[in-house]
Design an enzyme around this catalytic site. Structure first.
Site, PDB file in Angstrom:
ATOM      1  N   THR A   1       0.839  -1.200   0.000  1.00 20.29           N
ATOM      2  CA  THR A   1       0.000   0.000   0.000  1.00 20.29           C
ATOM      3  C   THR A   1       0.879   1.257   0.000  1.00 20.29           C
ATOM      4  O   THR A   1       0.634   2.202  -0.744  1.00 20.29           O
ATOM      5  CB  THR A   1      -0.923   0.016   1.233  1.00 20.29           C
ATOM      6  OG1 THR A   1      -1.750  -1.143   1.211  1.00 20.29           O
ATOM      7  CG2 THR A   1      -1.803   1.251   1.251  1.00 20.29           C
TER       8      THR A   1
ATOM      9  N   GLN B   1      -6.061  -2.330  -2.258  1.00 21.51           N
ATOM     10  CA  GLN B   1      -5.407  -1.080  -1.868  1.00 21.51           C
ATOM     11  C   GLN B   1      -4.623  -0.477  -3.030  1.00 21.51           C
ATOM     12  O   GLN B   1      -3.769  -1.138  -3.624  1.00 21.51           O
ATOM     13  CB  GLN B   1      -4.456  -1.319  -0.688  1.00 21.51           C
ATOM     14  CG  GLN B   1      -5.126  -1.849   0.573  1.00 21.51           C
ATOM     15  CD  GLN B   1      -5.018  -3.362   0.693  1.00 21.51           C
ATOM     16  OE1 GLN B   1      -5.160  -4.085  -0.290  1.00 21.51           O
ATOM     17  NE2 GLN B   1      -4.768  -3.829   1.919  1.00 21.51           N
TER      18      GLN B   1
ATOM     19  N   GLN C   1     -10.225   1.665  -3.134  1.00 23.09           N
ATOM     20  CA  GLN C   1      -9.794   1.373  -1.765  1.00 23.09           C
ATOM     21  C   GLN C   1      -8.488   2.105  -1.474  1.00 23.09           C
ATOM     22  O   GLN C   1      -7.529   2.041  -2.251  1.00 23.09           O
ATOM     23  CB  GLN C   1      -9.602  -0.131  -1.568  1.00 23.09           C
ATOM     24  CG  GLN C   1      -9.208  -0.508  -0.142  1.00 23.09           C
ATOM     25  CD  GLN C   1      -9.212  -2.003   0.102  1.00 23.09           C
ATOM     26  OE1 GLN C   1      -9.701  -2.783  -0.716  1.00 23.09           O
ATOM     27  NE2 GLN C   1      -8.673  -2.420   1.240  1.00 23.09           N
ATOM     28  N   ASP C   2      -8.458   2.815  -0.336  1.00 20.05           N
ATOM     29  CA  ASP C   2      -7.238   3.519   0.119  1.00 20.05           C
ATOM     30  C   ASP C   2      -6.801   4.625  -0.840  1.00 20.05           C
ATOM     31  O   ASP C   2      -5.622   4.727  -1.199  1.00 20.05           O
ATOM     32  CB  ASP C   2      -6.086   2.525   0.321  1.00 20.05           C
ATOM     33  CG  ASP C   2      -6.303   1.613   1.514  1.00 20.05           C
ATOM     34  OD1 ASP C   2      -7.376   1.680   2.134  1.00 20.05           O
ATOM     35  OD2 ASP C   2      -5.392   0.832   1.823  1.00 20.05           O
TER      36      ASP C   2
ATOM     37  N   ASP D   1     -12.206   2.493   3.112  1.00 24.58           N
ATOM     38  CA  ASP D   1     -11.114   3.143   3.864  1.00 24.58           C
ATOM     39  C   ASP D   1     -10.413   4.195   3.013  1.00 24.58           C
ATOM     40  O   ASP D   1      -9.183   4.293   3.017  1.00 24.58           O
ATOM     41  CB  ASP D   1     -10.082   2.092   4.318  1.00 24.58           C
ATOM     42  CG  ASP D   1     -10.705   0.945   5.096  1.00 24.58           C
ATOM     43  OD1 ASP D   1     -11.792   1.125   5.664  1.00 24.58           O
ATOM     44  OD2 ASP D   1     -10.090  -0.147   5.121  1.00 24.58           O
TER      45      ASP D   1
ATOM     46  N   ARG E   1     -13.923   3.157  10.406  1.00 25.37           N
ATOM     47  CA  ARG E   1     -13.714   1.957  11.219  1.00 25.37           C
ATOM     48  C   ARG E   1     -12.278   1.994  11.760  1.00 25.37           C
ATOM     49  O   ARG E   1     -11.389   2.618  11.164  1.00 25.37           O
ATOM     50  CB  ARG E   1     -13.974   0.686  10.412  1.00 25.37           C
ATOM     51  CG  ARG E   1     -13.102   0.492   9.172  1.00 25.37           C
ATOM     52  CD  ARG E   1     -13.410  -0.832   8.507  1.00 25.37           C
ATOM     53  NE  ARG E   1     -12.555  -1.071   7.334  1.00 25.37           N
ATOM     54  CZ  ARG E   1     -12.297  -2.278   6.844  1.00 25.37           C
ATOM     55  NH1 ARG E   1     -12.807  -3.361   7.410  1.00 25.37           N
ATOM     56  NH2 ARG E   1     -11.530  -2.417   5.773  1.00 25.37           N
TER      57      ARG E   1
ATOM     58  N   TRP F   1      -8.779   1.136  12.239  1.00 22.15           N
ATOM     59  CA  TRP F   1      -7.659   0.384  11.681  1.00 22.15           C
ATOM     60  C   TRP F   1      -6.675  -0.001  12.783  1.00 22.15           C
ATOM     61  O   TRP F   1      -6.118  -1.092  12.784  1.00 22.15           O
ATOM     62  CB  TRP F   1      -6.979   1.244  10.613  1.00 22.15           C
ATOM     63  CG  TRP F   1      -5.830   0.610   9.914  1.00 22.15           C
ATOM     64  CD1 TRP F   1      -5.589  -0.718   9.750  1.00 22.15           C
ATOM     65  CD2 TRP F   1      -4.765   1.284   9.245  1.00 22.15           C
ATOM     66  NE1 TRP F   1      -4.437  -0.917   9.023  1.00 22.15           N
ATOM     67  CE2 TRP F   1      -3.918   0.297   8.702  1.00 22.15           C
ATOM     68  CE3 TRP F   1      -4.450   2.631   9.041  1.00 22.15           C
ATOM     69  CZ2 TRP F   1      -2.760   0.630   7.991  1.00 22.15           C
ATOM     70  CZ3 TRP F   1      -3.307   2.947   8.322  1.00 22.15           C
ATOM     71  CH2 TRP F   1      -2.479   1.959   7.796  1.00 22.15           C
TER      72      TRP F   1
END
Length: 521
Positions: free
Chosen positions: A285, A315, A337-338, A359, A427, A429
């Site tokens: 990531t 990610q 994502q990310d 996220d 949420r 992490w």
């Protein structure tokens, strides 16, 4: 690698001169007294006893903190020297990817620790806490790379050391009682900013040092060439690169030595930097970012940062910032994502657009997003949309995500299928995850529960999630989660801890950037 080796040699010389300067014996009971006040007393006692002949007796909290930081720095240098020799032990490309990230991250940790104790650095308590927080985040990120690529069994255990524990100890002694340092609201410009730089940054269209244009009408056709030229400049004053309209397919790293870079596009709809690296494609990531910046004082304006890997590659970062005092104004961040990795240090986002699925605003910076448009896109089947995943791993880190006076909306591709996917505000992490939404419009896409578990009851008692005077169809907190760490903020004083002025000391450095901001709540 030559620069890394040189920095290790210079730091070794520094330690030799420092340790030989004071050789008074420290009684074990004094060591035990101070170490027992830390979160990790055993490594503290071991290393202090092992090195007690090198230091004067720490009689005050301040003296102990300085010695603890120096010990952490010494151990980080030793660890990095050891880590550099592990490359030949990597059995495959995934291990090599994670290992290579760790070399960069440990080097950044060494720089931050060195910066914290440098007697020539005129820093505040919040500066120290920011840099120590970043140093610890770097080491967490090193571990994460091995985890997400599924290669924790061989090379990573060889990196085991107690640097993280030592930094955590120092953070505990740096953190004030509230964790939110007071700032001087009358100081419009930091003293270190030259008057000429102030004038430049307050103009609506700062004169560029270089122009990038795909059609050849500028100094360079690629942004990479312009950054390479910027690296050759003398001094580290503000350097402005104008990027004309166009789609630039480049992966860029704006490293520690490239301080005070300003990228000015022709608008987020027309100046676009795009890439497609992802965890699904074999990157970590951390290394998947289309643009990664760690040089302090970075500013971007009128640019979109994009990652086109798609939801199926998991990610995939559009922008990663570990730049202290960095600003993004009227920028776009597009991914799934990310998308936006607010990795570490103090950051500010103003009037920007962030698109993603899971996220998609994540990391462990101290960051304020103000007047931003946050759009959840259509995720993959069976997925939920989650706006934030904040990564605070230590209760004394001064980090968190503060979303102020913004809007959380459904992107056009999510609107027709809104009933098929749930969307949550965040949420946890990491164990001390901290996120607040202040005076922000929450549209119908947000689930009534508001927040989502990460893994069972992990972090539900230790996180800090707050909402303050939000508005819109999903702003009601009547059916929100009932976790111990979640709160409806009713006090303006509590909410103001997450303002630009208090959370990122913005009043002391943002005026110099020429970027508009609201200081309080």
């Amino acid at each position: 690698m030559a620069n890394s080796q040189l920095s290790l040699i210079l730091l070794s010389v520094f330690f030799a001169s420092f340790f030989s300067s004071s050789l008074s014996y420290i009684p074990p009971d004094i060591i035990n007294y101070w170490c027992n006040k830390t979160p990790n007393p055993e490594p503290c006692k071991h290393l202090f006893n092992e090195n007690s002949h090198k230091f004067n007796m720490p009689k005050t909290k301040s003296q102990f903190k300085k010695l603890a930081t120096r010990l952490a720095l010494e151990r980080a240098v030793i660890a990095q020297s050891h880590n550099q020799g592990l490359g030949s032990k990597c059995r495959n490309e995934k291990e090599r990817q994670a290992w290579a990230d760790c070399l960069v991250l440990y080097e950044n940790t060494i720089l931050k620790l060195n910066h914290t104790i440098d007697p020539n650095t005129n820093c505040t308590a919040q500066d120290e806490q920011t840099w120590l927080s970043a140093a610890l985040t770097n080491l967490d990120t090193c571990h994460t790379g091995f985890l997400e690529l599924g290669v924790t069994d061989f090379v990573y255990p060889l990196m085991s050391n107690n640097v993280s524990s030592l930094i955590s100890n120092t953070l505990a002694f740096t953190n004030g009682s509230s964790g939110f340092p007071e700032t001087d609201l009358n100081d419009d410009f930091p003293a270190w900013l030259p008057g000429g730089d102030r004038k430049l940054l307050q103009t609506s269209s700062p004169t560029p040092n270089l122009v990038v244009a795909k059609d050849g009408s500028g100094n360079y056709k690629t942004i990479k060439e312009a950054l390479d030229a910027a690296a050759q400049r003398s001094g580290n004053g503000r350097f402005v690169i104008h990027i004309k309209s166009g789609v630039y397919s480049e992966n860029l790293v704006i490293g520690n030595s490239l301080e005070n870079i300003m990228l000015v596009g022709d608008g987020l709809r027309t100046t676009i930097i795009t890439g497609s690296k992802s965890v699904g494609g074999g990157s970590t990531t951390f290394n998947s970012a289309t643009v990664a910046v760690t040089g302090d004082g970075f500013i971007a304006r009128g640019i979109t940062f994009r990652n086109t890997a798609g939801a199926e590659n998991h990610q995939a970062v559009a922008l990663r910032s570990g730049s202290d005092l960095s600003v993004f104004y009227r920028c776009g961040f597009e991914g799934y994502q990310d998308t936006l990795y607010v990795h570490s240090q103090r950051q500010f986002y103003k009037e920007s657009y962030i698109y993603g699925t899971v996220d998609f605003i994540f990391g462990n910076a101290a960051v304020v997003l103000q007047n931003c448009m946050i759009y959840a896109r259509r995720p993959m089947s069976q997925q939920k949309c989650v706006v934030t995943a904040q990564g605070r791993s230590d209760p004394n880190q001064n980090t968190g995500i503060s979303i102020h006076n913004s809007r959380v909306m459904a992107a056009p591709d999510l609107v027709p299928v809104l009933s098929s996917f749930k969307t949550f505000l965040g949420r946890p992490w990491k164990q001390y995850s901290r996120t607040v939404y202040l005076q922000t419009y929450l549209d119908t896409l947000v689930d009534p529960a508001g927040w989502l578990e990460w893994d069972g009851d992990f972090a539900l008692n230790t996180l800090y999630y707050g909402e303050y005077r939000n508005l819109g169809p999903a702003a009601s907190t009547a059916n929100r989660v009932t976790w111990k760490g979640y709160r409806v903020i009713t006090s303006a004083t509590e909410a103001s801890q997450f303002s630009v002025a208090n959370f990122i000391a913005g009043q002391s450095w943002l005026p110099a950037t020429g970027i508009p901001f609201t200081s309080g709540i």
